[in-house]
Design a protein around this motif. Structure first.
Motif, mmCIF file in Angstrom:
data_model
loop_
_atom_site.group_PDB
_atom_site.id
_atom_site.type_symbol
_atom_site.label_atom_id
_atom_site.label_comp_id
_atom_site.label_asym_id
_atom_site.label_seq_id
_atom_site.Cartn_x
_atom_site.Cartn_y
_atom_site.Cartn_z
ATOM 1 N N THR A 1 0.859 -1.157 0.031
ATOM 2 C CA THR A 1 -0.022 -0.054 -0.048
ATOM 3 C C THR A 1 0.926 1.411 0.000
ATOM 4 O O THR A 1 2.093 1.197 0.325
ATOM 5 C CB THR A 1 -0.948 -0.050 1.394
ATOM 6 O OG1 THR A 1 -0.112 -0.066 2.472
ATOM 7 C CG2 THR A 1 -1.838 -1.214 1.179
ATOM 8 N N ASP A 2 0.174 2.241 -0.186
ATOM 9 C CA ASP A 2 0.784 3.605 -0.132
ATOM 10 C C ASP A 2 1.567 3.587 1.340
ATOM 11 O O ASP A 2 1.110 3.354 2.150
ATOM 12 C CB ASP A 2 -0.141 4.940 -0.486
ATOM 13 C CG ASP A 2 -0.444 4.935 -1.970
ATOM 14 O OD1 ASP A 2 0.253 4.008 -2.816
ATOM 15 O OD2 ASP A 2 -1.265 5.626 -2.199
ATOM 16 N N ALA A 3 2.856 4.676 1.294
ATOM 17 C CA ALA A 3 3.365 4.977 2.503
ATOM 18 C C ALA A 3 3.102 5.872 3.249
ATOM 19 O O ALA A 3 3.727 6.629 3.799
ATOM 20 C CB ALA A 3 4.921 4.910 2.234
ATOM 21 N N ASP A 4 1.585 5.984 3.332
ATOM 22 C CA ASP A 4 1.207 7.110 3.968
ATOM 23 C C ASP A 4 0.055 6.894 4.853
ATOM 24 O O ASP A 4 -0.293 5.621 5.086
ATOM 25 C CB ASP A 4 0.730 8.400 2.996
ATOM 26 C CG ASP A 4 -0.590 7.895 2.116
ATOM 27 O OD1 ASP A 4 -0.832 6.950 2.209
ATOM 28 O OD2 ASP A 4 -0.663 8.737 1.255
ATOM 29 N N LYS B 1 12.223 14.040 -3.959
ATOM 30 C CA LYS B 1 10.821 13.693 -4.420
ATOM 31 C C LYS B 1 9.964 13.119 -3.290
ATOM 32 O O LYS B 1 10.561 11.983 -2.903
ATOM 33 C CB LYS B 1 10.875 13.111 -5.514
ATOM 34 C CG LYS B 1 11.451 13.942 -6.945
ATOM 35 C CD LYS B 1 11.522 12.941 -7.966
ATOM 36 C CE LYS B 1 12.544 13.552 -8.992
ATOM 37 N NZ LYS B 1 12.727 12.720 -10.131
ATOM 38 N N ARG B 2 8.675 13.487 -3.048
ATOM 39 C CA ARG B 2 7.701 12.937 -2.118
ATOM 40 C C ARG B 2 7.119 12.117 -2.976
ATOM 41 O O ARG B 2 6.262 12.299 -3.779
ATOM 42 C CB ARG B 2 7.067 13.802 -1.173
ATOM 43 C CG ARG B 2 5.778 13.376 -0.503
ATOM 44 C CD ARG B 2 6.501 12.687 0.923
ATOM 45 N NE ARG B 2 5.571 12.519 1.790
ATOM 46 C CZ ARG B 2 4.618 11.693 1.792
ATOM 47 N NH1 ARG B 2 4.233 10.677 0.797
ATOM 48 N NH2 ARG B 2 3.762 11.552 2.927
ATOM 49 N N SER B 3 7.020 10.661 -2.445
ATOM 50 C CA SER B 3 6.073 9.717 -3.287
ATOM 51 C C SER B 3 4.705 10.131 -2.893
ATOM 52 O O SER B 3 4.219 9.856 -1.675
ATOM 53 C CB SER B 3 6.695 8.443 -2.805
ATOM 54 O OG SER B 3 5.772 7.588 -3.532
ATOM 55 N N LEU C 1 9.028 6.743 0.918
ATOM 56 C CA LEU C 1 8.183 8.036 0.914
ATOM 57 C C LEU C 1 9.124 9.093 0.069
ATOM 58 O O LEU C 1 8.519 10.029 -0.310
ATOM 59 C CB LEU C 1 8.284 8.662 2.399
ATOM 60 C CG LEU C 1 7.107 8.032 3.182
ATOM 61 C CD1 LEU C 1 7.368 8.494 4.676
ATOM 62 C CD2 LEU C 1 5.956 8.618 2.728
ATOM 63 N N TYR C 2 10.235 8.960 0.103
ATOM 64 C CA TYR C 2 11.294 9.738 -0.628
ATOM 65 C C TYR C 2 12.251 9.161 -1.326
ATOM 66 O O TYR C 2 12.665 8.015 -1.439
ATOM 67 C CB TYR C 2 11.938 10.708 0.348
ATOM 68 C CG TYR C 2 10.960 11.344 1.283
ATOM 69 C CD1 TYR C 2 10.586 12.657 0.862
ATOM 70 C CD2 TYR C 2 10.749 10.943 2.625
ATOM 71 C CE1 TYR C 2 9.736 13.285 1.928
ATOM 72 C CE2 TYR C 2 10.102 11.709 3.550
ATOM 73 C CZ TYR C 2 9.745 12.927 3.194
ATOM 74 O OH TYR C 2 8.688 13.446 3.941
ATOM 75 N N GLU C 3 12.385 9.896 -2.842
ATOM 76 C CA GLU C 3 13.549 9.395 -3.685
ATOM 77 C C GLU C 3 14.403 10.934 -3.766
ATOM 78 O O GLU C 3 14.133 11.781 -3.789
ATOM 79 C CB GLU C 3 12.924 9.160 -5.037
ATOM 80 C CG GLU C 3 14.106 9.080 -6.054
ATOM 81 C CD GLU C 3 13.597 8.694 -7.438
ATOM 82 O OE1 GLU C 3 14.154 8.269 -8.407
ATOM 83 O OE2 GLU C 3 12.132 9.097 -7.800
ATOM 84 N N ILE C 4 15.658 10.500 -3.233
ATOM 85 C CA ILE C 4 16.711 11.573 -3.297
ATOM 86 C C ILE C 4 17.607 11.298 -4.151
ATOM 87 O O ILE C 4 18.405 10.389 -4.217
ATOM 88 C CB ILE C 4 17.169 11.601 -1.708
ATOM 89 C CG1 ILE C 4 16.347 11.658 -0.700
ATOM 90 C CG2 ILE C 4 18.181 12.865 -1.465
ATOM 91 C CD1 ILE C 4 16.629 11.435 0.708
ATOM 92 N N VAL C 5 17.692 12.603 -5.111
ATOM 93 C CA VAL C 5 18.625 12.299 -6.336
ATOM 94 C C VAL C 5 19.576 13.485 -6.250
ATOM 95 O O VAL C 5 19.311 14.444 -5.927
ATOM 96 C CB VAL C 5 17.741 12.555 -7.755
ATOM 97 C CG1 VAL C 5 18.809 12.392 -8.746
ATOM 98 C CG2 VAL C 5 16.637 11.561 -7.671
ATOM 99 N N ILE C 6 21.037 12.885 -6.152
ATOM 100 C CA ILE C 6 22.155 13.957 -5.937
ATOM 101 C C ILE C 6 22.787 13.926 -7.232
ATOM 102 O O ILE C 6 23.081 12.914 -7.873
ATOM 103 C CB ILE C 6 22.819 13.349 -4.779
ATOM 104 C CG1 ILE C 6 22.294 13.185 -3.610
ATOM 105 C CG2 ILE C 6 24.118 14.231 -4.705
ATOM 106 C CD1 ILE C 6 21.648 14.241 -2.989
ATOM 107 N N THR C 7 23.062 15.138 -7.704
ATOM 108 C CA THR C 7 23.882 15.432 -9.067
ATOM 109 C C THR C 7 25.067 16.047 -8.597
ATOM 110 O O THR C 7 24.976 17.233 -8.135
ATOM 111 C CB THR C 7 22.862 16.118 -10.229
ATOM 112 O OG1 THR C 7 21.732 15.270 -10.153
ATOM 113 C CG2 THR C 7 23.773 16.047 -11.322
ATOM 114 N N LYS C 8 26.276 15.590 -8.792
ATOM 115 C CA LYS C 8 27.398 16.066 -8.404
ATOM 116 C C LYS C 8 27.973 16.549 -9.652
ATOM 117 O O LYS C 8 27.974 15.964 -10.689
ATOM 118 C CB LYS C 8 28.374 15.099 -7.640
ATOM 119 C CG LYS C 8 27.573 14.969 -6.188
ATOM 120 C CD LYS C 8 28.691 13.993 -5.494
ATOM 121 C CE LYS C 8 28.139 13.817 -4.216
ATOM 122 N NZ LYS C 8 28.842 13.631 -2.946
ATOM 123 N N THR C 9 28.825 17.538 -9.660
ATOM 124 C CA THR C 9 29.375 18.141 -10.701
ATOM 125 C C THR C 9 30.446 17.276 -11.400
ATOM 126 O O THR C 9 30.719 17.134 -12.693
ATOM 127 C CB THR C 9 30.023 19.505 -10.540
ATOM 128 O OG1 THR C 9 30.864 19.371 -9.410
ATOM 129 C CG2 THR C 9 28.786 20.609 -10.274
#
Length: 178
Positions: free
Chosen positions: A28-31, A110-112, A65-73
């Motif tokens: 189920t959803d994580a909320d 990003k919040r799911s 609940l969250y997707e954390i995307v890190i873009t490093k130079t």
């Protein structure tokens, strides 16, 4: 279903040997709404097919609940998944400790909103893939506790519900949508 009385009216009785799969996975959803649905499904299984729980066949799939995307130079993009608010904070703190800088790096959190809105790649990496998914085995103890709470909150015993709300209602005040 497992019916212990003679009132089964032609419904075939539950037989564990007829299972086609080794696991029944509730996803189920994580909320809060997802947790409510999870509780309803668990209660149904507990009431109608308790042997599934007793034999350890029922699992809960955790979805992030969250997707954390890190873009490093100087490096490629990295993705982290957090299943709780505190886990999100731990990931961000670790990244900051490891040298994440706002000048050179981009952080996108990003919040799911729900399973139906997640990208297939995210679901494949987290909730669906047997090597990386998080499953919680439902035990008779936690299923029984869930069923009892379900009875208190939605059952016929209004007095128990009043007592529970009076004793615990303050814990849920921030969740009220007014």
């Amino acid at each position: 279903v497992e019916i212990k009385t003679s009132n089964h009216r032609g419904v075939e009785s539950f037989n564990l040997d007829n299972l086609r799969w080794d696991k029944v996975i509730i996803c189920t959803d994580a909320d809060v709404d997802g947790y409510h649905i999870r509780t309803l499904v668990l209660t149904m299984i507990y009431r109608l097919m308790p042997t599934l729980i007793e034999k350890g066949k029922v699992y809960i799939a955790e979805s992030p609940l969250y997707e954390i995307v890190i873009t490093k130079t100087k490096r490629r993009e990295e993705t982290f998944f957090a299943y709780t608010d505190s886990e999100k904070e731990e990931i961000l703190a670790k990244l900051a400790k490891d040298g994440l800088t706002k000048e050179n790096d981009s952080v996108d959190i990003k919040r799911s909103k729900g399973l139906g809105e997640n990208q297939p790649e995210m679901m494949s990496l987290t909730t669906m893939h047997p090597a990386t998914r998080r499953l919680i085995r439902v035990t008779p103890e936690n299923a029984e506790k869930t069923a009892k709470m379900f009875d208190v909150l939605l059952g016929d015993n209004i007095q128990d519900r009043k007592v529970y709300i009076a004793d615990n209602g303050a814990e849920y005040m921030e969740m009220i949508d007014i």
